[in-house]
Design a protein around this motif. Structure first.
Motif, PDB file in Angstrom:
ATOM      1  N   ILE A  27       7.940  -2.418   6.585  1.00  0.00           N
ATOM      2  CA  ILE A  27       6.497  -2.525   6.811  1.00  0.00           C
ATOM      3  C   ILE A  27       5.796  -1.227   6.430  1.00  0.00           C
ATOM      4  N   THR A  61       2.938  -0.932   3.649  1.00  0.00           N
ATOM      5  CA  THR A  61       1.646  -0.367   4.039  1.00  0.00           C
ATOM      6  C   THR A  61       1.237   0.731   3.069  1.00  0.00           C
ATOM      7  N   GLU A  62       2.178   1.599   2.719  1.00  0.00           N
ATOM      8  CA  GLU A  62       1.899   2.661   1.747  1.00  0.00           C
ATOM      9  C   GLU A  62       1.488   2.064   0.403  1.00  0.00           C
ATOM     10  N   THR A  82      -7.879  -0.892   8.611  1.00  0.00           N
ATOM     11  CA  THR A  82      -6.773  -0.545   9.514  1.00  0.00           C
ATOM     12  C   THR A  82      -7.212  -0.257  10.940  1.00  0.00           C
ATOM     13  N   GLY A 125      -5.896  -8.695  10.023  1.00  0.00           N
ATOM     14  CA  GLY A 125      -4.586  -8.528   9.432  1.00  0.00           C
ATOM     15  C   GLY A 125      -3.779  -9.812   9.352  1.00  0.00           C
TER      16      GLY A 125
END
Length: 112
Positions: free
Chosen positions: A34, A38-39, A59, A99
């Motif tokens: 994850i 995310t990066e 976020t 999300g």
């Protein structure tokens, strides 16, 4: 006996210990995956014109928090391509502000 769940009834102390360790290992692997995704998502968003305030809104962070979380994105901010009409990855589903997947179609899911 292989144990699939630490909540399984009737386990010995040793079986429960092993089950919790297996759960920990699996969750740790998921967390690492994850974090990588995310990066990648943050970098790709910047590539397509997002800035720290946009990332912060996506976020639930402040822009300052987003800058601290992703300091290397500032190097990309000056080199982004801004093409508001382009859809960078039309084959992927989209996420809502919370999300959650906006589409539940399986063909919109990332490959595993």
């Amino acid at each position: 006996m292989d144990v699939a769940s630490p909540w399984e009834p009737g386990l010995t102390h040793e079986q429960r210990r092993k089950a919790w360790l297996a759960t920990l290992s699996a969750l740790n692997s998921l967390q690492a995956e994850i974090a990588q995704l995310t990066e990648t998502a943050a970098s790709r968003a910047v590539e397509y014109g997002a800035e720290y305030p946009d990332i912060a809104r996506a976020t639930g962070m402040t822009p300052r928090g987003a800058r601290r979380r992703w300091p290397r994105l500032s190097a990309l901010l000056g080199r982004t391509q801004r093409n508001p009409g382009a859809d960078p990855a039309p084959e992927l589903g989209t996420l809502s502000a919370q999300g959650r997947a906006a589409s539940t179609r399986l063909d919109n899911m990332l490959p595993m």
